[in-house]
Scaffold this active site. Structure first.
Site, short mmCIF file in Angstrom:
data_model
loop_
_atom_site.label_atom_id
_atom_site.label_comp_id
_atom_site.label_asym_id
_atom_site.label_seq_id
_atom_site.Cartn_x
_atom_site.Cartn_y
_atom_site.Cartn_z
N ASN A 189 7.10 10.13 -21.39
CA ASN A 189 7.38 10.42 -19.98
C ASN A 189 6.13 10.35 -19.11
OD1 ASN A 189 9.89 10.80 -21.00
ND2 ASN A 189 9.99 13.01 -20.64
N HIS B 138 15.10 -12.09 24.98
CA HIS B 138 16.51 -12.50 24.79
C HIS B 138 16.61 -13.98 24.43
CE1 HIS B 138 17.41 -8.72 26.95
NE2 HIS B 138 16.45 -9.10 27.77
N SER C 226 17.29 -33.90 2.30
CA SER C 226 18.72 -33.74 2.04
C SER C 226 19.15 -34.82 1.05
CB SER C 226 19.49 -33.89 3.35
OG SER C 226 20.83 -34.25 3.09
N LYS D 113 16.76 -36.22 7.17
CA LYS D 113 16.48 -34.78 7.23
C LYS D 113 15.14 -34.38 6.63
CE LYS D 113 19.77 -31.93 7.78
NZ LYS D 113 20.02 -30.87 8.64
N ASN E 214 13.87 -30.56 6.08
CA ASN E 214 14.35 -29.19 6.30
C ASN E 214 13.29 -28.12 6.05
OD1 ASN E 214 16.95 -30.11 6.89
ND2 ASN E 214 17.54 -30.10 4.73
N GLU F 50 13.28 -20.70 5.34
CA GLU F 50 14.63 -20.15 5.15
C GLU F 50 14.69 -19.26 3.91
OE1 GLU F 50 17.29 -23.51 5.22
OE2 GLU F 50 16.77 -23.98 7.30
N TYR G 273 12.07 14.48 -16.12
CA TYR G 273 12.38 13.08 -16.43
C TYR G 273 13.84 12.92 -16.83
CZ TYR G 273 12.53 8.50 -18.59
OH TYR G 273 12.87 7.21 -18.89
N LYS H 6 12.08 -0.07 -12.82
CA LYS H 6 11.19 -1.18 -13.13
C LYS H 6 11.67 -2.54 -12.66
CE LYS H 6 9.21 1.49 -16.61
NZ LYS H 6 10.17 2.54 -16.15
N1 ARG Z 1 11.54 3.22 -20.99
C1 ARG Z 1 11.39 4.52 -20.42
C2 ARG Z 1 11.30 4.39 -18.91
O1 ARG Z 1 11.07 3.35 -18.44
C3 ARG Z 1 10.18 5.18 -20.95
C4 ARG Z 1 10.24 6.66 -21.02
C5 ARG Z 1 11.18 7.06 -22.07
N2 ARG Z 1 11.23 8.45 -22.23
C6 ARG Z 1 12.23 9.09 -22.83
N3 ARG Z 1 12.17 10.34 -22.95
N4 ARG Z 1 13.26 8.44 -23.26
O2 ARG Z 1 11.51 5.35 -18.20
#
Ligand code: ARG
Length: 459
Positions: A110, A156, A277, A283, A285, A290, A317, A325
């Site tokens: 954690n 505007h 295109s 074209k 583009n 975009e 946690y 992530k």
């Molecule tokens: N893969 C976990 C995360 O990204 C790591 C921490 C995991 N901890 C646990 N007590 N399961 O959060």
């Protein structure tokens, strides 16, 4: 399946559960940060007498070897491990044996994952900041070259008053400048070290948290172990700052697309940054602009997703947090790509000064200045506004601009007008008279450019 926590279980994890739970497919990108954090942790453990010098040496050698081998491709991060932390620990034990089993003393995944993410984000903030620096320099270069490039300023999306390209670009300079400052601000606030928070309640070992924090370049340890493992504010702040970067890039992209259109022709995007295109041979583009505009939604999505993930999580946690992530990685990758591509497009883009100036001459962008002329000759602004409104109507009927309307016509509407009205409504006068700080007039603009340059020198 290779797990760190088999002891308490009597059954194998269901394969689908294992897959659902595992994060190695995406947290593998944290391997360098994970090893860096472990190195600092082990140095601290040895300094505190929790590990012997010999154990320290063995573990550090092992970790360095793993880092080198992953970097060189000799050691592959395989998905049989649940996450990057398990992978590194298992690799260490297989390489150095028993000493490796002591790596996790006084630590939890954690605080480990909280550390890894902070180390990663710090690096990415630096990288983003360098990209923003290049973008700011590209914007500044256009500003310097176009102090006398007149163009219409819009409100505007209707022509409003004449400005210069330099002035228009200066607005984006301010936006990206604030983006840079927001990133620095996030870095400063997030720079506390979670290591030593343990699972949630610290540890019973005499860890020197200040020492690990210093080794890893933090200002100090996180001051509450429960917050230390469960704080994701800085990720939300980052996604918010990145959303803002994208909002700015998206507005800029929208203008590039408009300006590059057949109707405007204010700019021409370089061939290297345009696409064709498959059916229409003529074209060319503005796909890059975009895509940048389009990818903005993706980054906003990441911000919403993480805010929502975090909103109901009790201390400390919880596994929900693993969801941080992929969103953050994707947003960081996306924004880095967008800034780099946009900067390249801007640097190679041709500005059609003639088209811009021609456009500024049309559409009565000098009407406010004609009213100001009257005010300077003693007419009240509200009356002057009405008089010039009549003149505009007259010009529209005659298909003329205020610059071509005969003096007799001016005087028929208001006898205050004299020959010098033409000088007063010329583009150059309209722009150069605007000399208050932040305005497009030459003197004000040159001052602003000097300030922007000083800002970049101190970046
Ligand atoms: N893969 C976990 C995360 O990204 C790591 C921490 C995991 N901890 C646990 N007590 N399961 O959060």
């Amino acid at each position: 399946m290779a797990q760190l926590w088999g002891g308490r279980f009597t059954k194998e994890t269901d394969q689908l559960v294992y897959n659902f739970n595992a994060s190695i497919s995406f947290d593998r990108r944290l391997y360098a940060q994970d090893i860096k954090g472990s190195i600092a942790h082990v140095m601290m453990l040895a300094r505190q007498g929790i590990l012997t010098e010999e154990e320290e040496e063995q573990i550090l050698g092992g970790l360095q070897g793993i880092l080198n081998d992953v970097q060189s491709g000799k050691l592959e991060i395989t998905e049989e491990y649940e996450d990057i932390h398990s992978f590194v620990e298992a690799a260490l034990i297989s390489r150095i044996g028993d000493a490796g089993k002591k790596l996790h003393t006084g630590r939890s995944r954690n605080d480990q994952v909280a550390l890894d993410m902070k180390l990663y984000i710090r690096d990415e903030i630096e990288a983003l900041d360098t990209l923003i620096q290049e973008l700011l320099l590209a914007v500044l270069a256009v500003m310097k070259e176009n102090v006398d490039t007149y163009m219409p300023g819009f409100t505007h999306l209707q022509k409003a008053q004449p400005i210069t390209l330099s002035h228009h670009m200066g607005a984006y300079f301010e936006m990206f400048k604030r983006d840079h400052e927001r990133l620095r601000d996030i870095y400063r606030r997030m720079n506390t070290c979670p290591l030593g928070s343990g699972a949630l309640a610290g540890t019973t070992y005499p860890l020197d948290r200040m020492y690990t924090a210093k080794l890893l370049g933090f200002d100090g340890p996180a001051l509450n172990s429960m917050d230390g493992v469960s704080d994701r504010d800085y990720l939300i702040e980052l996604l918010s700052a990145l959303s803002m970067v994208m909002m700015h890039l998206s507005r800029f992209s929208e203008e590039v697309i408009l300006w590059n259109s057949n109707e405007y022709q204010f700019v021409e995007i370089d061939d290297a940054y345009s696409t064709g295109s498959s059916i229409m041979p003529q074209k060319k583009n503005p796909d890059i602009a975009e895509l940048v505009r389009g990818k903005t939604g993706r980054v906003y999505g990441a911000l919403q997703a993480l805010l929502t993930t975090m909103k109901g999580i009790p201390l400390a946690y919880n596994k929900d947090m693993q969801e941080d992530k992929e969103w953050v990685f994707d947003a960081v990758d996306t924004v880095k790509g967008c800034i780099a591509l946009f900067t390249g497009m801007l640097k190679t883009m041709e500005f059609r000064k003639d088209r811009m100036e021609e456009s500024a001459k049309q559409g009565f962008t000098n009407a406010t200045d004609a009213a100001d002329y009257l005010v300077n000759h003693g007419v009240a602004f509200r009356d002057a506004h009405g008089i010039v409104g009549q003149l505009v109507l007259l010009c529209i009927e005659k298909g003329m601009s205020m610059n071509d309307l005969p003096l007799s016509e001016y005087q028929a509407v208001c006898p205050v007008f004299e020959e010098d009205i033409y000088e007063a409504v010329s583009l150059k006068t309209c722009v150069d008279k605007r000399i208050t700080t932040g305005a497009p007039g030459r003197d004000a603009m040159c001052e602003m450019i000097a300030a922007c340059q000083a800002y970049m020198d101190a970046y």
